[in-house]
Design a protein around this motif. Structure first.
Motif, PDB file in Angstrom:
ATOM      1  N   VAL A 131       8.477   0.467 -19.172  1.00 36.36           N
ATOM      2  CA  VAL A 131       7.484  -0.134 -18.277  1.00 36.36           C
ATOM      3  C   VAL A 131       7.937  -1.569 -18.048  1.00 36.36           C
ATOM      4  O   VAL A 131       8.360  -2.246 -18.986  1.00 36.36           O
ATOM      5  N   GLN A 132       7.866  -2.040 -16.797  1.00 33.80           N
ATOM      6  CA  GLN A 132       8.329  -3.399 -16.521  1.00 33.80           C
ATOM      7  C   GLN A 132       7.561  -4.018 -15.360  1.00 33.80           C
ATOM      8  O   GLN A 132       6.860  -3.326 -14.624  1.00 33.80           O
ATOM      9  N   ARG A 133       7.720  -5.337 -15.227  1.00 39.30           N
ATOM     10  CA  ARG A 133       7.162  -6.050 -14.081  1.00 39.30           C
ATOM     11  C   ARG A 133       7.910  -5.601 -12.828  1.00 39.30           C
ATOM     12  O   ARG A 133       9.133  -5.529 -12.827  1.00 39.30           O
ATOM     13  N   SER A 134       7.179  -5.287 -11.776  1.00 36.37           N
ATOM     14  CA  SER A 134       7.821  -4.872 -10.530  1.00 36.37           C
ATOM     15  C   SER A 134       8.377  -6.082  -9.785  1.00 36.37           C
ATOM     16  O   SER A 134       7.737  -7.134  -9.737  1.00 36.37           O
ATOM     17  N   ASP A 135       9.553  -5.923  -9.187  1.00 40.89           N
ATOM     18  CA  ASP A 135      10.096  -7.008  -8.357  1.00 40.89           C
ATOM     19  C   ASP A 135       9.505  -6.958  -6.946  1.00 40.89           C
ATOM     20  O   ASP A 135       9.834  -7.783  -6.099  1.00 40.89           O
ATOM     21  N   LYS A 136       8.614  -5.998  -6.710  1.00 40.63           N
ATOM     22  CA  LYS A 136       7.992  -5.869  -5.375  1.00 40.63           C
ATOM     23  C   LYS A 136       6.602  -6.501  -5.315  1.00 40.63           C
ATOM     24  O   LYS A 136       5.930  -6.435  -4.298  1.00 40.63           O
ATOM     25  N   GLY A 137       6.155  -7.077  -6.431  1.00 39.25           N
ATOM     26  CA  GLY A 137       4.886  -7.804  -6.421  1.00 39.25           C
ATOM     27  C   GLY A 137       3.666  -6.937  -6.690  1.00 39.25           C
ATOM     28  O   GLY A 137       3.775  -5.799  -7.150  1.00 39.25           O
ATOM     29  N   TRP A 138       2.527  -7.517  -6.398  1.00 42.00           N
ATOM     30  CA  TRP A 138       1.229  -6.891  -6.703  1.00 42.00           C
ATOM     31  C   TRP A 138       0.876  -5.801  -5.705  1.00 42.00           C
ATOM     32  O   TRP A 138       1.183  -5.897  -4.513  1.00 42.00           O
ATOM     33  N   GLU A 139       0.161  -4.799  -6.203  1.00 39.70           N
ATOM     34  CA  GLU A 139      -0.488  -3.776  -5.367  1.00 39.70           C
ATOM     35  C   GLU A 139      -1.974  -3.881  -5.696  1.00 39.70           C
ATOM     36  O   GLU A 139      -2.366  -3.712  -6.854  1.00 39.70           O
ATOM     37  N   VAL A 140      -2.795  -4.212  -4.687  1.00 37.85           N
ATOM     38  CA  VAL A 140      -4.189  -4.589  -4.953  1.00 37.85           C
ATOM     39  C   VAL A 140      -5.119  -3.994  -3.893  1.00 37.85           C
ATOM     40  O   VAL A 140      -4.744  -3.879  -2.723  1.00 37.85           O
ATOM     41  N   ALA A 141      -6.337  -3.649  -4.319  1.00 40.80           N
ATOM     42  CA  ALA A 141      -7.421  -3.117  -3.472  1.00 40.80           C
ATOM     43  C   ALA A 141      -7.073  -1.709  -2.982  1.00 40.80           C
ATOM     44  O   ALA A 141      -6.169  -1.067  -3.517  1.00 40.80           O
ATOM     45  N   VAL A 142      -7.796  -1.201  -1.990  1.00 37.86           N
ATOM     46  CA  VAL A 142      -7.633   0.203  -1.588  1.00 37.86           C
ATOM     47  C   VAL A 142      -6.296   0.395  -0.860  1.00 37.86           C
ATOM     48  O   VAL A 142      -5.991  -0.291   0.111  1.00 37.86           O
ATOM     49  N   VAL A 143      -5.500   1.316  -1.393  1.00 35.39           N
ATOM     50  CA  VAL A 143      -4.157   1.607  -0.892  1.00 35.39           C
ATOM     51  C   VAL A 143      -4.068   3.114  -0.642  1.00 35.39           C
ATOM     52  O   VAL A 143      -4.656   3.904  -1.381  1.00 35.39           O
ATOM     53  N   GLU A 144      -3.327   3.495   0.395  1.00 40.10           N
ATOM     54  CA  GLU A 144      -3.089   4.922   0.631  1.00 40.10           C
ATOM     55  C   GLU A 144      -1.852   5.357  -0.142  1.00 40.10           C
ATOM     56  O   GLU A 144      -0.804   4.717  -0.075  1.00 40.10           O
ATOM     57  N   VAL A 145      -2.005   6.437  -0.890  1.00 36.71           N
ATOM     58  CA  VAL A 145      -0.966   6.919  -1.797  1.00 36.71           C
ATOM     59  C   VAL A 145      -0.523   8.303  -1.343  1.00 36.71           C
ATOM     60  O   VAL A 145      -1.352   9.141  -0.973  1.00 36.71           O
ATOM     61  N   ASP A 146       0.784   8.548  -1.361  1.00 36.50           N
ATOM     62  CA  ASP A 146       1.307   9.877  -1.029  1.00 36.50           C
ATOM     63  C   ASP A 146       1.247  10.774  -2.258  1.00 36.50           C
ATOM     64  O   ASP A 146       1.708  10.389  -3.336  1.00 36.50           O
TER      65      ASP A 146
END
Length: 255
Positions: A131-146
């Motif tokens: 498990v690691q810190r993502s280099d793509k930043g935060w994912e926050v609030a309602v998100v659509e997921v595949d």
């Protein structure tokens, strides 16, 4: 879900304390999850008490009020590990204790494990995945997921909309698990092994009010910029599929 099956004894392992408004409304995160599971049961016209008994166990040594407590494996059938502001990859003693406890539940083969956000990451770590810190930043609030085909079947959805609040990621789907979902920012959004464990990176239990309180707090703390916070708040009250995910959890517990 016949009446002959006794209720599943679910222990919610609280790995954080809610912010003040949320704490006032729900007490601990076990209250937030119980509210969600109640709505999921009601949506199927089943009383929650016929499916589950829920106990709360605080596992972080950060409070004089609530001592750390783990349930005896003999007294439970399942655990649910909550989200947390802490990092699942840290080697603090309490996190190592949680990983070891989770491992004993999974390896024992009888106690089922649900992991949400930090809990999802703890299960990933327990199963040997970094498990690691993502280099793509935060994912926050309602998100659509595949969703994968397994995810669609488990949650009864074609697409999943779910609250997120993370920048740490499980780096791969664990061996012998079935992937459930993915986003561009986070390729491992959940995984599943029938009658053993199920996890989601998102927060089915979060509401618009809970996410708004977290975003505003993190904005004040300088963790989220004004622009990022504004954009996140614009999605905090969108419709989401938390109840459908919780129905999936209930099905998993009764498999």
């Amino acid at each position: 879900m016949g009446s002959h099956t006794p209720p599943t004894r679910l222990a919610i392992l609280e790995t954080d304390t809610p912010l003040p408004n949320t704490k006032e409304q729900y007490n601990g995160y076990s209250g937030v999850f119980t509210s969600l599971l109640l709505r999921a049961a009601e949506s199927q016209d089943v009383p929650l008490s016929s499916l589950l008994t829920v106990t709360a166990h605080h596992v972080v040594p950060d409070s004089d009020i609530v001592p750390v407590s783990y349930p005896s494996p003999d007294d439970i059938d399942a655990i649910l590990i909550t989200g947390s502001k802490h990092n699942a990859f840290d080697d603090e003693p309490w996190i190592s204790d949680l990983v070891n406890y989770t491992r004993s539940c999974i390896q024992g083969g009888r106690i089922r494990v649900i992991g949400v956000c930090f809990g999802h990451q703890i299960v990933g770590r327990t199963l040997g995945v970094p498990v690691q810190r993502s280099d793509k930043g935060w994912e926050v609030a309602v998100v659509e997921v595949d969703l994968t085909e397994t995810g669609k079947s488990l949650f009864g959805l074609k697409k999943l909309r779910i609250h997120q609040m993370h920048r740490d990621v499980v780096t791969a789907n664990p061996p012998d698990s079935l992937p459930l979902a993915h986003t561009e920012l986070c390729p491992v959004q959940g995984f599943y092994s029938p009658r053993r464990y199920i996890t989601v990176q998102g927060h089915p239990e979060f509401t618009g009010a809970i996410v708004t309180e977290i975003v505003r707090t993190r904005n004040r703390q300088g963790i989220f910029t004004d622009d990022f916070s504004g954009e996140a708040l614009s999605r905090a009250n969108l419709d989401h599929d938390g109840v459908a995910v919780a129905r999936g959890f209930l099905r998993f517990l009764r498999e």
